[in-house]
Design an enzyme around this catalytic site. Sequence first.
Site, short mmCIF file in Angstrom:
data_model
loop_
_atom_site.label_atom_id
_atom_site.label_comp_id
_atom_site.label_asym_id
_atom_site.label_seq_id
_atom_site.Cartn_x
_atom_site.Cartn_y
_atom_site.Cartn_z
N GLY A 29 1.31 -33.19 -9.29
CA GLY A 29 -0.01 -32.72 -9.72
C GLY A 29 0.05 -31.34 -10.34
O GLY A 29 1.12 -30.88 -10.75
N HIS A 35 3.73 -32.56 -18.12
CA HIS A 35 3.44 -33.84 -17.47
C HIS A 35 2.79 -34.83 -18.45
O HIS A 35 3.16 -36.00 -18.50
CB HIS A 35 2.49 -33.64 -16.28
CG HIS A 35 3.00 -32.75 -15.21
ND1 HIS A 35 2.50 -31.49 -14.99
CD2 HIS A 35 3.97 -32.93 -14.28
CE1 HIS A 35 3.12 -30.94 -13.96
NE2 HIS A 35 4.03 -31.78 -13.51
N GLN A 154 17.56 -32.54 -10.99
CA GLN A 154 16.80 -33.64 -10.38
C GLN A 154 17.03 -34.94 -11.16
O GLN A 154 17.24 -36.01 -10.57
CB GLN A 154 15.32 -33.27 -10.38
CG GLN A 154 14.39 -34.40 -10.00
CD GLN A 154 12.96 -33.91 -9.83
OE1 GLN A 154 12.63 -33.36 -8.79
NE2 GLN A 154 12.12 -34.11 -10.82
N SER A 187 4.19 -25.74 -13.20
CA SER A 187 3.02 -25.50 -12.35
C SER A 187 3.13 -24.15 -11.64
O SER A 187 2.14 -23.61 -11.17
CB SER A 187 2.88 -26.61 -11.31
OG SER A 187 2.95 -27.87 -11.94
P1 AMP Z 1 6.53 -31.83 -10.82
O1 AMP Z 1 5.06 -32.12 -10.79
O2 AMP Z 1 6.87 -30.41 -10.99
O3 AMP Z 1 7.28 -32.53 -9.69
O4 AMP Z 1 7.05 -32.55 -12.14
C1 AMP Z 1 6.80 -33.90 -12.38
C2 AMP Z 1 7.62 -34.33 -13.57
O5 AMP Z 1 7.24 -33.56 -14.70
C3 AMP Z 1 9.12 -34.11 -13.35
O6 AMP Z 1 9.83 -35.23 -13.88
C4 AMP Z 1 9.38 -32.84 -14.13
O7 AMP Z 1 10.71 -32.76 -14.60
C5 AMP Z 1 8.41 -33.02 -15.29
N1 AMP Z 1 8.11 -31.72 -15.92
C6 AMP Z 1 7.74 -30.57 -15.32
N2 AMP Z 1 7.62 -29.57 -16.22
C7 AMP Z 1 7.94 -30.11 -17.43
C8 AMP Z 1 8.01 -29.59 -18.77
N3 AMP Z 1 7.74 -28.32 -19.03
N4 AMP Z 1 8.35 -30.45 -19.75
C9 AMP Z 1 8.64 -31.75 -19.50
N5 AMP Z 1 8.58 -32.30 -18.26
C10 AMP Z 1 8.24 -31.49 -17.24
#
Ligand code: AMP
Length: 285
Positions: A29, A35, A154, A187
Site C-alpha cells: 500500500g 506501484h 527481493q 513509500s
Molecule cells: P512495496 O509496497 O514497497 O512492498 O512494493 C510493492 C511492489 O512495488 C514491489 O514489487 C516493489 O518492487 C514495487 N515498487 C516499489 N517502488 C517502485 C518503483 N519506484 N518503481 C517500480 N516498482 C516499484
Amino acid sequence: MKLLRTKADLNAWLTERHGITRFLVPTMGALHRGHTSLFDQARGETGKDGDVIATIFVNPVQFGPNEDFDAYPRPLEADLEKCADHGVDAVFAPDVSEVYAADRSISVGENRLSTTLCGASRPGHFDGVCTVVAKLFNLTRPDAAIFGEKDFQQLAVIRRLVRDLDFPVRIVAGPTVREADGLALSSRNIYLSAEQRTEAPTLARSLREVAAAIASGEIGDPSEARQEFLDRFASASLARLDYFEIVDSSTLAPLQSFAGHEPRLIAAAFFGKTRLIDNVGLPRD
Ligand code: AMP
C-alpha cells in the site's frame, strides 16, 4: 473493482472468476506511480480478458523489531482509488489476523541470496518476504506476478522461491519509476526532511554515472567502479552509506570482473533514519 478483506471473500471471487488468467501485484500500500506502473504493466501483459489482482498488506514478519511497521503509512481509501483508476479488478487487503495464525510455526526461508546486501542489514527480512509471497501465491493462485526492479534483491530472491519450491507462477520484472531528479519512488520518501530530500538523488545519480562510465569503457573493473561510486556519493554529506556492491544480476554474487556477467550496481544508504535503496543494470559483458 472488488475489495476483498477476508480469505472467504477472496475464495468466492476466485470461484466466480474461474478459468480467467490472473496477474498478481503484491504491495504494502501507500501506492505511488511505481506501484501503478506495475498495475499498468500487469494489465498490458494479461490483456483485457485477464484479471489483475492487487494485494495491499503491510506484512509484519518482514519488519525488524526496530523498523517502521507501526509507522508505515496505510492510506487505504486513496490506495483503492489508485487501484480502480489503473484498472485493477480486485484488491485483497486482509488484516494481519486473517493472514497469520497467532501460533503460526512454519515460515519459508532463503539462505543464499538473502544473506548479503539488504539481508545483512535486515536479518529475517527476506524470510518474511518469502513467507508472505508464498502465502499470497497459495491464496490468490495467480498465473503471473510482477515485482519491481527497485527492490532488486527481493526480485532475485522471489525468482529463487518460485524455482526452488516449484510455484507455477511466471515472475515478471517492472522497471524502476523515478522522480524527475532521479530519486526512485518509494513509500518511505515521505520520511525525508527537506534537506535530505535535496541530497537523496545523489544515490541514483552516482549509480547512473558509474554505470555510464562502465558502459563507455572508461571504467574497466569492479574495484575501480567501487572507488568511483564512493567518490561520487561522498558529496551527499547527510548520508551514511550502508552498502555498495557490483553483483551478478541472477546470483547476486559480488563480481571481481565484468566478463561473462550481467552486472548490477546496487546500493543502500541512510538519510537520518530513512534507508533508501537503488540499483542500475548493465548489459551482459
Ligand atoms: P512495496 O509496497 O514497497 O512492498 O512494493 C510493492 C511492489 O512495488 C514491489 O514489487 C516493489 O518492487 C514495487 N515498487 C516499489 N517502488 C517502485 C518503483 N519506484 N518503481 C517500480 N516498482 C516499484
